[in-house]
Design an enzyme around this catalytic site. Structure first.
Site, PDB file in Angstrom:
ATOM      1  N   GLY A  66       0.804  -1.207   0.000  1.00 56.69           N
ATOM      2  CA  GLY A  66       0.000   0.000   0.000  1.00 56.69           C
ATOM      3  C   GLY A  66       0.836   1.255   0.000  1.00 56.69           C
ATOM      4  CB  VAL A  73       2.584  -0.887  -8.323  1.00 54.40           C
ATOM      5  CG1 VAL A  73       2.051  -1.223  -9.716  1.00 54.40           C
ATOM      6  CG2 VAL A  73       4.050  -1.207  -8.232  1.00 54.40           C
ATOM      7  CE  LYS A  88       8.397  -1.214  -8.664  1.00 52.57           C
ATOM      8  NZ  LYS A  88       8.879  -2.594  -8.592  1.00 52.57           N
ATOM      9  CG  ASP A 182      15.163 -10.491  -5.831  1.00 53.54           C
ATOM     10  OD1 ASP A 182      15.346 -11.673  -5.526  1.00 53.54           O
ATOM     11  OD2 ASP A 182      14.547  -9.686  -5.121  1.00 53.54           O
TER      12      ASP A 182
END
Length: 493
Positions: A66, A73, A88, A182
């Protein structure tokens, strides 16, 4: 109901025609979008994005944290009833060099594939940095694998996810973008038809120098810990961790998984929800492939093309659409999902308030250990076992008065006794380590508690507190969200 780690997806490709499992030769074709074919990459104006997101309204936030997310986003719709997009927004410190940000976006935006969540554009005005991508309605692999609502992810669909991901990496490598930062289950997104896509965001450099690699230490490629850099072989290691996720339905640290299966039957790793839905040969092949990907020496890992070849031979039901396998309607468009609120313990860990954490663990006692099935034999009543339990009692007394050295010593005696498995003892020793400025040891204990009790929010919260102490704030926030999701799920049961 399944419950493990969860995040929600941000970048996604829009709907493509329902089709059979595609060959890699078709991957550079951009799928048909909700409003037509993929448009070329372009620069968006800030005012345009404000209109699309209703002024960056809180109601349009779809990131799992949030308003507290470092990079928020939003779901938005381009003007005049146009295409749905994910916007984003980065914190200004993430990309201080606007030219570098734009150059990176342009390079990633050149990629177009059915296997990728294709980038639509960027916005760079003043201190504001935005990426704009096609919006995906069906969330991430983490959601469907760890936090499924109506049905677990089918074996056939798990094999398809693995193949599509390998094809995506193969495509990126062929275009000179072999590095992916990642790679994890949060980066795999499902489009309108339930087809898995790889988020393009991980293809962008994620720091000022492009070298950093944000992840939980337990899942980091070994060579990154040695050199601080990732290589194409590092991406293969991360792919191996995803194969473990698909096999087990859990997020298991690679080293722990390899210990589990070393010299044992692969079934110790398999998700119980899959029983009877796969052959021994299939399970063995996937476990072997994962093991090869997770080799300590990077040169011993398979190539991405080898992954595609091996996984292609395992595909089944290729004529069945993904949305059918996943049990979703192709025209469903779920509303944005918001992360559950943190519990008092979660809030204390988010602030790294060690005093508050201590008070909560002390008051909670060993209530949560009831969630772990401890089948104790008659040995429970021997002198050896009694002494082990006495060690725990002495540790609890020291824990109560914050005699950290004594508590750690007594809890270590209890744990090394090895007869009674107690996640609470691991949690208490984890906090003692944190309060003794030993964050790495604290993280290890919290992760071990999660392995013992995978659905225990406390284990996730304590990992977050350790990660905050280690300066890994992004991972800490992710882990907090995982704990909050587990807690919310408990309340619904």
């Amino acid at each position: 109901m399944g419950a493990r780690c969860s995040k929600f997806g941000y970048f996604s490709a829009s709907s493509i025609t329902k089709s059979k499992t595609s060959n890699s030769s078709d991957m550079d074709k951009c799928g048909d979008g909700e409003q037509g074919k993929c448009t070329s990459l372009r620069e968006f104006k800030l005012d345009e994005l404000k209109i699309a997101t209703s002024g960056f309204s809180v109601d349009n936030i779809v990131s799992e944290h949030g308003e507290k997310a470092p990079n928020i986003v939003y779901k938005g719709q381009l003007k005049d009833g146009g295409q749905w997009v994910a916007v984003k927004r980065f914190h200004k410190s993430a990309w201080p060099d606007s030219r570098q940000f734009i150059d990176e976006a342009k390079m990633v935006g050149q990629l177009r594939s059915e296997r990728l969540a294709n980038l639509l554009g960027w916005c760079c005005e003043g201190d504001d940095r935005f990426l704009v991508a096609e919006f995906m309605p069906h969330e991430t692999l983490s959601k469907h694998l760890f936090h499924w609502d109506s049905q677990p992810l089918k074996w056939t669909m798990r094999l398809r996810v693995a193949l599509y991901l390998a094809q995506a990496l193969d495509y990126c490598s062929s275009k000179g973008r072999a590095l992916y930062h990642d790679l994890n289950a949060y980066r795999i997104l499902f489009d309108q038809d339930g087809n898995p896509r790889l988020s393009c965001f991980g293809l962008m450099k994620n720091s000022r120098d492009g070298k950093s690699y944000s992840t939980n230490l337990a899942f980091t490629p070994p060579e990154y810990l040695r050199t601080g850099r990732i290589t194409p072989e590092s991406v293969i290691f991360s792919f191996g961790t995803l194969l473990l996720d698909l096999l087990s339905g859990k997020h298991i640290p690679p080293s722990h998984a390899l210990d589990l299966i070393r010299g044992k039957n692969y079934l110790v790793l398999m998700d119980s929800c899959l029983e009877g839905h796969f052959s021994d040969d299939e399970g063995t092949q996937v476990v072997r492939l994962a093991t090869r990907c997770l080799q300590y020496e990077s040169r011993e890992r398979p190539s991405v093309k080898s992954l595609v070849t091996n996984l292609t031979s395992l595909q089944r039901e290729t004529d069945v659409a993904s949305y059918v396998l996943m049990g979703i309607k192709s025209d469903e468009t779920p509303s944005p999902t918001h992360s559950p609120k943190l519990s008092p313990l979660g809030e204390a860990c988010s602030r790294n308030d060690l005093t508050a954490i201590h008070n909560i663990l002390e008051n909670t006692g060993y209530r949560d250990d009831e969630g772990v099935a401890n089948e104790l034999s008659f040995q429970m009543w021997t002198g050896q076992i009694q002494e082990t339990l006495n060690s725990r009692k002495r540790g609890d007394n020291a824990f109560r008065v914050k005699d950290l050295t004594t508590a750690i010593g007594c809890y270590t005696e209890f744990i090394e006794g090895g007869t009674v498995v107690s996640p609470t003892v691991l949690a208490r020793r984890s906090l003692c380590y944190l309060m003794s400025n030993k964050a790495q040891e604290a993280l290890a204990d919290a992760m071990q508690a999660q392995t013992v009790y995978p659905e225990w929010p406390t284990a996730f919260y304590l990992q977050a507190a350790a990660l905050f102490t280690l300066g890994m704030d992004s991972d800490a926030r992710d882990t907090l969200a995982d704990g909050a999701s587990l807690e919310a799920q408990r309340k619904r049961q």
